[in-house]
Design a protein around this motif. Structure first.
Motif, PDB file in Angstrom:
ATOM      1  N   UNK A 155       0.831  -1.210   0.000  1.00 45.16           N
ATOM      2  CA  UNK A 155       0.000   0.000   0.000  1.00 45.16           C
ATOM      3  C   UNK A 155       0.857   1.248   0.000  1.00 45.16           C
ATOM      4  N   UNK A 156       1.881   1.277   0.850  1.00 44.41           N
ATOM      5  CA  UNK A 156       2.721   2.475   0.942  1.00 44.41           C
ATOM      6  C   UNK A 156       3.459   2.737  -0.369  1.00 44.41           C
ATOM      7  N   UNK A 157       3.919   1.667  -1.014  1.00 46.66           N
ATOM      8  CA  UNK A 157       4.650   1.844  -2.273  1.00 46.66           C
ATOM      9  C   UNK A 157       3.726   2.369  -3.362  1.00 46.66           C
ATOM     10  N   UNK A 158       2.544   1.779  -3.479  1.00 44.75           N
ATOM     11  CA  UNK A 158       1.624   2.237  -4.506  1.00 44.75           C
ATOM     12  C   UNK A 158       1.199   3.674  -4.262  1.00 44.75           C
ATOM     13  N   UNK A 159       0.926   4.007  -3.018  1.00 45.44           N
ATOM     14  CA  UNK A 159       0.511   5.376  -2.708  1.00 45.44           C
ATOM     15  C   UNK A 159       1.637   6.364  -3.012  1.00 45.44           C
ATOM     16  N   UNK A 160       2.869   6.006  -2.685  1.00 45.83           N
ATOM     17  CA  UNK A 160       4.001   6.894  -2.945  1.00 45.83           C
ATOM     18  C   UNK A 160       4.214   7.116  -4.441  1.00 45.83           C
ATOM     19  N   UNK A 162       1.793   7.419  -6.515  1.00 41.30           N
ATOM     20  CA  UNK A 162       0.680   8.204  -7.026  1.00 41.30           C
ATOM     21  C   UNK A 162      -0.643   7.497  -7.150  1.00 41.30           C
ATOM     22  N   UNK A 163      -0.722   6.237  -6.733  1.00 38.68           N
ATOM     23  CA  UNK A 163      -1.984   5.503  -6.836  1.00 38.68           C
ATOM     24  C   UNK A 163      -2.936   5.913  -5.716  1.00 38.68           C
ATOM     25  N   UNK A 164      -4.214   5.933  -6.010  1.00 41.43           N
ATOM     26  CA  UNK A 164      -5.255   6.126  -5.010  1.00 41.43           C
ATOM     27  C   UNK A 164      -5.494   4.780  -4.343  1.00 41.43           C
ATOM     28  N   UNK A 181      -5.200   3.610   8.384  1.00 36.66           N
ATOM     29  CA  UNK A 181      -4.192   4.585   8.800  1.00 36.66           C
ATOM     30  C   UNK A 181      -2.817   3.939   8.903  1.00 36.66           C
ATOM     31  N   UNK A 182      -2.779   2.736   9.440  1.00 41.06           N
ATOM     32  CA  UNK A 182      -1.508   2.030   9.625  1.00 41.06           C
ATOM     33  C   UNK A 182      -0.873   1.643   8.294  1.00 41.06           C
ATOM     34  N   UNK A 183      -1.681   1.178   7.367  1.00 44.34           N
ATOM     35  CA  UNK A 183      -1.147   0.662   6.106  1.00 44.34           C
ATOM     36  C   UNK A 183      -0.957   1.735   5.046  1.00 44.34           C
ATOM     37  N   UNK A 184      -1.786   2.788   5.088  1.00 47.08           N
ATOM     38  CA  UNK A 184      -1.644   3.850   4.107  1.00 47.08           C
ATOM     39  C   UNK A 184      -2.802   4.012   3.151  1.00 47.08           C
ATOM     40  N   UNK A 185      -3.946   3.404   3.456  1.00 44.81           N
ATOM     41  CA  UNK A 185      -5.128   3.624   2.625  1.00 44.81           C
ATOM     42  C   UNK A 185      -5.679   5.030   2.852  1.00 44.81           C
ATOM     43  N   UNK A 186      -6.130   5.645   1.778  1.00 38.85           N
ATOM     44  CA  UNK A 186      -6.664   7.007   1.869  1.00 38.85           C
ATOM     45  C   UNK A 186      -8.157   6.990   2.178  1.00 38.85           C
ATOM     46  N   UNK A 187      -8.889   6.025   1.617  1.00 34.19           N
ATOM     47  CA  UNK A 187     -10.333   5.965   1.816  1.00 34.19           C
ATOM     48  C   UNK A 187     -10.739   4.603   2.372  1.00 34.19           C
ATOM     49  N   UNK A 188     -11.861   4.600   3.098  1.00 31.22           N
ATOM     50  CA  UNK A 188     -12.380   3.377   3.713  1.00 31.22           C
ATOM     51  C   UNK A 188     -13.883   3.304   3.502  1.00 31.22           C
TER      52      UNK A 188
END
Length: 290
Positions: A155-160, A162-164, A181-188
């Motif tokens: 999750x952190x790599x994909x978000x870094x 630019x992925x949503x 919050x722990x993993x890096x997801x933006x939406x739940x």
């Protein structure tokens, strides 16, 4: 053009690559990370699912992902929570605090196999929690629920890059929000457990996040971002993830139940979740590891 990605972290050999090329009838071989993952670059493929199945059968212990080369690195990642991003079914663990784990786990398993209507099964399981103190939820989360290997790095790599990122679950916000919050997801997207005077009522508040709602969440976010289907990666494990998986350009079953395996584009059976970074052609040197 198609790419067949072969993944067996720490175990992939030159012989495996040669065997894959033989099964596919040729193609250019390239290591992504030597000994871990490699690509077999192919031309047009008439039946890519058949090729995937033949490669899986010919390479035991190797996860195989066959996909078009276009839009390989995804711009939207949608994931299930229970038994996918975490190793547990949270409601089963919570039921243990009420002394009803075996009873509830049996219903959960049937629901994940697609043998029961998800909403009905959820209401049945939540009803068994009536009267349980809400303090048990936090204890359960901290003592029992752990991310699956590779979840945070994925999750952190994909978000870094630019992925949503969206965590969508038939489970509950009490577990999903801290995990996101722990993993890096933006939406739940998740369900709400109703409580009063510090105790659960045995009811779910609001609309149920079921199989259809999961798929809708993916579609809504995909359209909001104006992305093609090919730019979406989704992962889950149960039959209730099938509609969501089918709406992704690359829909992955992680240790999937048979009904999900049957419709998924890829089946992750041997490696941890970081395999989904190799599937996108991202080498370890570019991962954000813990």
């Amino acid at each position: 053009m198609f790419i067949a990605t072969l993944i067996a972290a720490g175990r992939l050999r030159d012989d495996d690559l040669a065997r894959a090329s033989e099964i596919a009838g040729g193609g250019e071989l390239r290591w992504i990370d030597a000994g871990d993952a490699a690509d077999l670059l192919l031309g047009p493929v008439d039946d890519w699912r058949d090729l995937r199945d033949r490669l899986e059968a010919g390479l035991p212990g190797v996860d195989v992902i066959v996909q078009p080369a276009e839009e390989r690195e995804k711009r939207l990642f949608v994931a299930d929570m229970d038994s996918t991003m975490v190793g547990q079914e949270c409601i089963d663990e919570l039921a243990d605090f009420a002394g009803k784990k075996a009873e509830i786990a049996a219903v959960t398993e049937r629901a994940m196999q697609g043998e029961l209507d998800f909403a009905e099964a959820l209401h049945h399981r939540v009803a068994a929690l009536n009267g349980l103190g809400v303090g048990c939820i936090e204890r359960c989360r901290t003592e029992r629920v752990t991310p699956n290997a590779g979840a945070r790095t994925l999750v952190r790599t994909m978000r870094a890059r630019g992925a949503k990122t969206l965590l969508v679950t038939g489970g509950f916000h009490d577990f999903a929000d801290p995990l996101a919050s722990e993993l890096g997801f933006v939406e739940v997207r998740a369900n709400y457990l109703e409580s009063i005077f510090g105790h659960l009522t045995g009811r779910v508040a609001g609309e149920i996040v079921d199989a259809a709602a999961k798929a809708r969440a993916l579609i809504e976010l995909r359209e909001e971002l104006k992305l093609p289907k090919a730019a979406v990666l989704a992962v889950g494990d149960g039959a209730n993830d099938a509609p969501m998986i089918e709406e992704a350009g690359l829909g992955v079953a992680y240790r999937g139940k048979p009904k999900l395996d049957a419709v998924a584009d890829a089946r992750l059976r041997n490696n941890d979740l970081t395999a989904l970074l190799w599937a996108q052609g991202i080498p370890k040197a570019e991962w954000l590891e813990d």
